[in-house]
Scaffold this motif. Structure first.
Motif, PDB file in Angstrom:
ATOM      1  N   THR A 155      18.643  -0.502  -8.369  1.00  0.00           N
ATOM      2  CA  THR A 155      19.506   0.658  -8.579  1.00  0.00           C
ATOM      3  C   THR A 155      20.849   0.452  -7.896  1.00  0.00           C
ATOM      4  N   ALA A 156      21.853   1.161  -8.389  1.00  0.00           N
ATOM      5  CA  ALA A 156      23.141   1.227  -7.697  1.00  0.00           C
ATOM      6  C   ALA A 156      23.259   2.545  -6.944  1.00  0.00           C
ATOM      7  N   THR A 157      22.318   3.473  -7.216  1.00  0.00           N
ATOM      8  CA  THR A 157      22.475   4.847  -6.728  1.00  0.00           C
ATOM      9  C   THR A 157      21.187   5.357  -6.079  1.00  0.00           C
ATOM     10  N   PRO A 158      20.758   4.731  -4.976  1.00  0.00           N
ATOM     11  CA  PRO A 158      19.517   5.183  -4.323  1.00  0.00           C
ATOM     12  C   PRO A 158      19.672   6.619  -3.820  1.00  0.00           C
ATOM     13  N   ASP A 159      18.540   7.323  -3.744  1.00  0.00           N
ATOM     14  CA  ASP A 159      18.587   8.709  -3.238  1.00  0.00           C
ATOM     15  C   ASP A 159      19.046   8.729  -1.781  1.00  0.00           C
ATOM     16  N   THR A 160      18.528   7.815  -0.991  1.00  0.00           N
ATOM     17  CA  THR A 160      18.949   7.660   0.404  1.00  0.00           C
ATOM     18  C   THR A 160      19.027   6.162   0.680  1.00  0.00           C
ATOM     19  N   LEU A 161      19.784   5.798   1.715  1.00  0.00           N
ATOM     20  CA  LEU A 161      19.807   4.375   2.067  1.00  0.00           C
ATOM     21  C   LEU A 161      18.462   3.981   2.671  1.00  0.00           C
ATOM     22  N   LEU A 162      17.908   4.839   3.516  1.00  0.00           N
ATOM     23  CA  LEU A 162      16.557   4.662   4.031  1.00  0.00           C
ATOM     24  C   LEU A 162      15.879   6.016   4.117  1.00  0.00           C
ATOM     25  N   PRO A 163      14.638   6.154   3.780  1.00  0.00           N
ATOM     26  CA  PRO A 163      13.811   5.102   3.212  1.00  0.00           C
ATOM     27  C   PRO A 163      14.305   4.714   1.822  1.00  0.00           C
ATOM     28  N   THR A 164      13.949   3.542   1.396  1.00  0.00           N
ATOM     29  CA  THR A 164      14.390   3.111   0.074  1.00  0.00           C
ATOM     30  C   THR A 164      13.708   3.952  -1.000  1.00  0.00           C
ATOM     31  N   THR A 165      14.381   4.071  -2.128  1.00  0.00           N
ATOM     32  CA  THR A 165      13.771   4.765  -3.267  1.00  0.00           C
ATOM     33  C   THR A 165      12.539   4.005  -3.736  1.00  0.00           C
ATOM     34  N   ALA A 166      12.546   2.690  -3.545  1.00  0.00           N
ATOM     35  CA  ALA A 166      11.391   1.878  -3.952  1.00  0.00           C
ATOM     36  C   ALA A 166      10.132   2.320  -3.203  1.00  0.00           C
ATOM     37  N   THR A 167      10.256   2.551  -1.892  1.00  0.00           N
ATOM     38  CA  THR A 167       9.068   2.971  -1.136  1.00  0.00           C
ATOM     39  C   THR A 167       8.657   4.389  -1.519  1.00  0.00           C
ATOM     40  N   GLU A 168       9.640   5.231  -1.795  1.00  0.00           N
ATOM     41  CA  GLU A 168       9.324   6.604  -2.218  1.00  0.00           C
ATOM     42  C   GLU A 168       8.551   6.582  -3.540  1.00  0.00           C
ATOM     43  N   VAL A 169       8.970   5.710  -4.444  1.00  0.00           N
ATOM     44  CA  VAL A 169       8.286   5.609  -5.741  1.00  0.00           C
ATOM     45  C   VAL A 169       6.875   5.062  -5.546  1.00  0.00           C
ATOM     46  N   ALA A 170       6.733   4.062  -4.683  1.00  0.00           N
ATOM     47  CA  ALA A 170       5.400   3.507  -4.405  1.00  0.00           C
ATOM     48  C   ALA A 170       4.482   4.612  -3.887  1.00  0.00           C
ATOM     49  N   ASP A 171       5.012   5.431  -2.998  1.00  0.00           N
ATOM     50  CA  ASP A 171       4.211   6.519  -2.421  1.00  0.00           C
ATOM     51  C   ASP A 171       3.796   7.513  -3.505  1.00  0.00           C
ATOM     52  N   ARG A 172       4.730   7.886  -4.345  1.00  0.00           N
ATOM     53  CA  ARG A 172       4.411   8.865  -5.395  1.00  0.00           C
ATOM     54  C   ARG A 172       3.376   8.336  -6.378  1.00  0.00           C
ATOM     55  N   LEU A 173       3.412   7.010  -6.594  1.00  0.00           N
ATOM     56  CA  LEU A 173       2.447   6.424  -7.525  1.00  0.00           C
ATOM     57  C   LEU A 173       1.065   6.291  -6.888  1.00  0.00           C
ATOM     58  N   GLY A 174       1.008   6.372  -5.565  1.00  0.00           N
ATOM     59  CA  GLY A 174      -0.270   6.173  -4.879  1.00  0.00           C
ATOM     60  C   GLY A 174      -0.529   4.726  -4.528  1.00  0.00           C
ATOM     61  N   LEU A 175       0.534   3.927  -4.507  1.00  0.00           N
ATOM     62  CA  LEU A 175       0.390   2.516  -4.137  1.00  0.00           C
ATOM     63  C   LEU A 175       0.482   2.385  -2.623  1.00  0.00           C
ATOM     64  N   ASP A 176      -0.166   1.377  -2.074  1.00  0.00           N
ATOM     65  CA  ASP A 176      -0.118   1.156  -0.628  1.00  0.00           C
ATOM     66  C   ASP A 176      -0.487  -0.307  -0.368  1.00  0.00           C
ATOM     67  N   HIS A 177      -0.027  -0.820   0.780  1.00  0.00           N
ATOM     68  CA  HIS A 177      -0.354  -2.190   1.186  1.00  0.00           C
ATOM     69  C   HIS A 177       0.031  -3.214   0.121  1.00  0.00           C
ATOM     70  N   LEU A 178       1.287  -3.213  -0.243  1.00  0.00           N
ATOM     71  CA  LEU A 178       1.792  -4.219  -1.185  1.00  0.00           C
ATOM     72  C   LEU A 178       3.283  -4.420  -0.897  1.00  0.00           C
ATOM     73  N   PRO A 179       3.847  -5.560  -1.263  1.00  0.00           N
ATOM     74  CA  PRO A 179       5.282  -5.755  -1.057  1.00  0.00           C
ATOM     75  C   PRO A 179       6.098  -4.864  -1.983  1.00  0.00           C
ATOM     76  N   VAL A 180       7.113  -4.215  -1.398  1.00  0.00           N
ATOM     77  CA  VAL A 180       7.976  -3.311  -2.160  1.00  0.00           C
ATOM     78  C   VAL A 180       9.421  -3.728  -1.896  1.00  0.00           C
ATOM     79  N   TYR A 181      10.145  -4.025  -2.943  1.00  0.00           N
ATOM     80  CA  TYR A 181      11.520  -4.523  -2.816  1.00  0.00           C
ATOM     81  C   TYR A 181      12.487  -3.558  -3.497  1.00  0.00           C
ATOM     82  N   GLN A 182      13.680  -3.444  -2.917  1.00  0.00           N
ATOM     83  CA  GLN A 182      14.739  -2.697  -3.605  1.00  0.00           C
ATOM     84  C   GLN A 182      15.962  -3.595  -3.744  1.00  0.00           C
TER      85      GLN A 182
END
Lengths: 337, 81
Positions: free
Chosen positions: A87-114
């Motif tokens: 993305t060019a337009t993350p919701d916040t600089l930290l936490p990353t939107t990638a981790t927020e999306v992982a959380d919403r999906l119910g993912l855990d214990h995996l590499p998450v990159y933004q």
């Protein structure tokens, strides 16, 4: 590199389409001018074009698109071994939107990159996903999305907006897209035969600026966004042709081998101009920008989502992407197996 | 600003210079080909359309595209009132 495969895609666009009458009213601009010079018919905003009230975030859209892609793939969430979000337009600089999306999906214990990128970010995500699978992962999510709520707002003073800022109002919209990548052919069984991802901006001025303010400079009057639309009009069409030839040459494919072409999506008019200048071929164009507006990192996924139902066994497709922020050449070659 | 305010060429060139920020000589700039007007482009055409509408002059964009010079645009402004 070993082929990876696209098993499924998903997309998310917020709210109802915003037509040119509504956009013109929001800006105090001319609908006829937008029709003639931009050509894009509708776009989507996660905020109210009348009041500016924000209804949704980038994480909302990316999670929706990603969940749709996972459902369509036939895989379970437990099968997802990595997540990459561009993305060019993350919701916040930290936490990353990638981790927020992982959380919403119910993912855990995996590499998450933004990945911080403009329109080529989707291809960069594909490139990174491909490397992760080549490194031994079996399946993962690649996501791209952008939102405009920090950069555009109803203002009804188009005549006072500098042209390099005004152009952004008539080009961009919000959206997200996602794809599930797999090591083995699964779901839609689309092999990614090649990915081109090359920065070629050394010594060149940026074509697109997207700035941000912090606590120390929040009162700055420097522009938050600016587009050198003349440089883009001049340089993007020939670069798109070069990407096409690079992809074909690298694979030993000819133009006649291509059934579908996914060209860069700047605006309806600009994409038409790019396609006119590409070499003649029988490939069917797969575009979305006239309906979705320019959604940045979501675009290649929105195009892929339109391509998927059209592809038959053995069909080949090329995607072309030019990121003008600092001139990144990107593209991919696909084949249904 | 009323509709009558832009019926004079000087007033029209003034908004092109002051509000659009384009460097146009008075009155010689009126007859320059638009392609020769420094900074003139499609986005400034949009800004001009907005300024004209704010001044009560609604000229269809497809007619403005026929104009070769700022004087041609001004003629259309007068024609559409």
């Amino acid at each position: 590199m070993t082929d990876v495969h696209i098993a499924a895609t998903g997309t998310a666009l917020p709210g109802d389409p915003v037509d040119n009458t509504t956009l013109a009213k929001m800006l105090g601009a001319s609908k006829e001018w937008i029709d003639l010079f931009v050509g894009t018919r509708t776009r989507y905003f996660g905020w109210d074009p009348a009041t500016g009230e924000v209804h949704g975030s980038l994480a909302d859209l990316c999670a929706e698109a990603a969940a749709q892609a996972v459902r369509a793939s036939g895989l379970g969430l437990a099968d997802i071994e990595f997540l990459v979000l561009a993305t060019a337009t993350p919701d916040t600089l930290l936490p990353t939107t990638a981790t927020e999306v992982a959380d919403r999906l119910g993912l855990d214990h995996l590499p998450v990159y933004q990945i911080q990128a403009g329109c080529s970010g989707a291809v960069q995500a594909l490139d990174l996903g491909r490397s992760l699978i080549a490194g031994g992962r079996h399946a993962g999510l690649v996501i791209g999305g952008d939102v405009t709520y920090r950069f555009l707002s109803p203002r009804q003073d188009a005549a006072k907006i500098p042209t390099n800022e005004l152009v952004n109002y008539v080009l961009f919209g919000d959206g997200a897209g996602a794809a599930v990548l797999t090591a083995e052919p699964e779901g839609e069984r689309i092999a990614v035969r090649s990915v081109l991802n090359s920065w070629t901006g050394r010594g060149r001025q940026p074509g697109q600026l997207l700035d941000w303010y912090g606590t120390t400079d929040r009162d700055s009057d420097r522009p938050m966004l600016a587009e050198d639309y003349k440089a883009i009009e001049e340089h993007v069409p020939p670069i798109a042709s070069e990407i096409l030839w690079d992809l074909l040459g690298g694979l030993g494919w000819s133009l006649d081998d291509i059934g579908f072409l996914l060209p860069p999506q700047l605006s309806e008019r600009m994409t038409a101009r790019i396609v006119e200048r590409l070499p003649d071929c029988a490939a069917r164009e797969v575009s979305c920008v006239a309906d979705t507006g320019n959604t940045g990192n979501a675009l290649p996924f929105l195009q892929l989502d339109r391509l998927v139902p059209e592809l038959a066994d053995g069909d080949r497709a090329l995607g072309l992407c030019v990121e003008s922020s600092r001139w990144i050449r990107a593209g991919f070659a696909l084949e249904k197996v | 600003m009323s509709a009558a305010d832009l019926t004079g060429l000087d007033a029209f060139l003034r908004i092109v210079g002051d509000d659009l920020g384009l460097d146009v000589e008075h009155p010689a700039g009126a007859d320059l080909a638009l392609t020769e007007v420094p900074g003139w482009d499609s986005l400034n055409l949009l800004r001009l359309v907005v300024l004209l509408e704010e001044s009560g002059h609604r000229v269809p964009v497809h007619r403005l595209l026929e104009a070769q010079s700022l004087r041609d645009i001004h003629t259309l402004v007068k024609e559409y009132g």
